[in-house]
Motif scaffolding. Structure first.
Motif, mmCIF file in Angstrom:
data_model
loop_
_atom_site.group_PDB
_atom_site.id
_atom_site.type_symbol
_atom_site.label_atom_id
_atom_site.label_comp_id
_atom_site.label_asym_id
_atom_site.label_seq_id
_atom_site.Cartn_x
_atom_site.Cartn_y
_atom_site.Cartn_z
ATOM 1 N N GLN A 48 3.833 -0.545 -8.122
ATOM 2 C CA GLN A 48 3.087 -1.530 -7.326
ATOM 3 C C GLN A 48 2.046 -0.880 -6.425
ATOM 4 O O GLN A 48 1.154 -1.568 -5.913
ATOM 5 C CB GLN A 48 4.039 -2.380 -6.480
ATOM 6 N N CYS A 86 6.783 -12.121 -5.591
ATOM 7 C CA CYS A 86 6.503 -10.698 -5.787
ATOM 8 C C CYS A 86 5.180 -10.358 -5.106
ATOM 9 O O CYS A 86 4.212 -11.110 -5.239
ATOM 10 C CB CYS A 86 6.419 -10.412 -7.283
ATOM 11 N N LEU A 87 5.131 -9.229 -4.414
ATOM 12 C CA LEU A 87 3.898 -8.816 -3.740
ATOM 13 C C LEU A 87 2.764 -8.602 -4.746
ATOM 14 O O LEU A 87 1.594 -8.691 -4.382
ATOM 15 C CB LEU A 87 4.125 -7.515 -2.945
HETATM 16 NI NI NI Z 1 7.871 -7.509 -7.229
#
Ligand code: NI
Length: 163
Positions: A48, A86-87
């Motif tokens: 991420q 989710c980010l």
């Molecule tokens: Ni996530």
């Protein structure tokens, strides 16, 4: 350090095992904790932030957990449906089915064996972050129709933010 979002190929790659826990890896873990705090996330996986390595961090029950090379060792058969976000897919959430209990084992910053287990939020977060390390997103758990409508919603939100 920006969060990589839906559409970025790094989120779809199977992350690589960490070979040696050195200062570089410790620096990445530190950065991940900082980004997770800044973004008010419950957890964050290395892909991420654009780093395709098997590391995730969690902030659950007022405690930080750092897992390097985590392996799921137990998932309950009992499942629960809860809204999840989710980010990397900001602005949308969906009901996802997850095991109520999860156990994960990995290494900490000192290369020591650690085991993390729990029910509820921690179990959900463990499963969500493990998915990231395998190139999966929570959207993948949904039916095709539901996923497509959520992606449309996400793109609409994104467009509106840019205008
Ligand atoms: Ni996530």
């Amino acid at each position: 350090m920006d969060i990589r979002t839906f559409g970025d190929s790094v989120l779809r790659r199977k992350a690589e095992t960490v070979a040696v826990i050195d200062d570089d890896i410790r620096g990445i873990c530190q950065l991940m904790v900082e980004v997770m705090i800044r973004e008010n996330g419950v957890g964050l996986a290395a892909p991420q932030i654009g780093i395709s390595k098997r590391i995730f961090v969690l902030d659950v029950d007022d405690e930080f957990h750092i897992l390097i090379n985590p392996e799921l060792v137990e998932l309950s058969e009992e499942v629960v449906e809860t809204k999840e976000g989710c980010l990397s897919v900001p602005g949308v959430d969906a009901v996802v089915t997850r095991s109520t209990r999860a156990v994960v084992e990995g290494l900490n910053l000192n290369g020591e064996h650690v085991r993390l287990e729990g029910e509820g939020l921690i179990a959900r977060a463990i499963q969500h972050e493990m998915d990231h390390l395998n190139g999966n997103l929570f959207l993948d758990q949904l039916s095709t129709a539901r996923r497509q409508s959520l992606i449309k919603e996400y793109q609409r939100v994104k467009r509106e933010e840019q205008e």
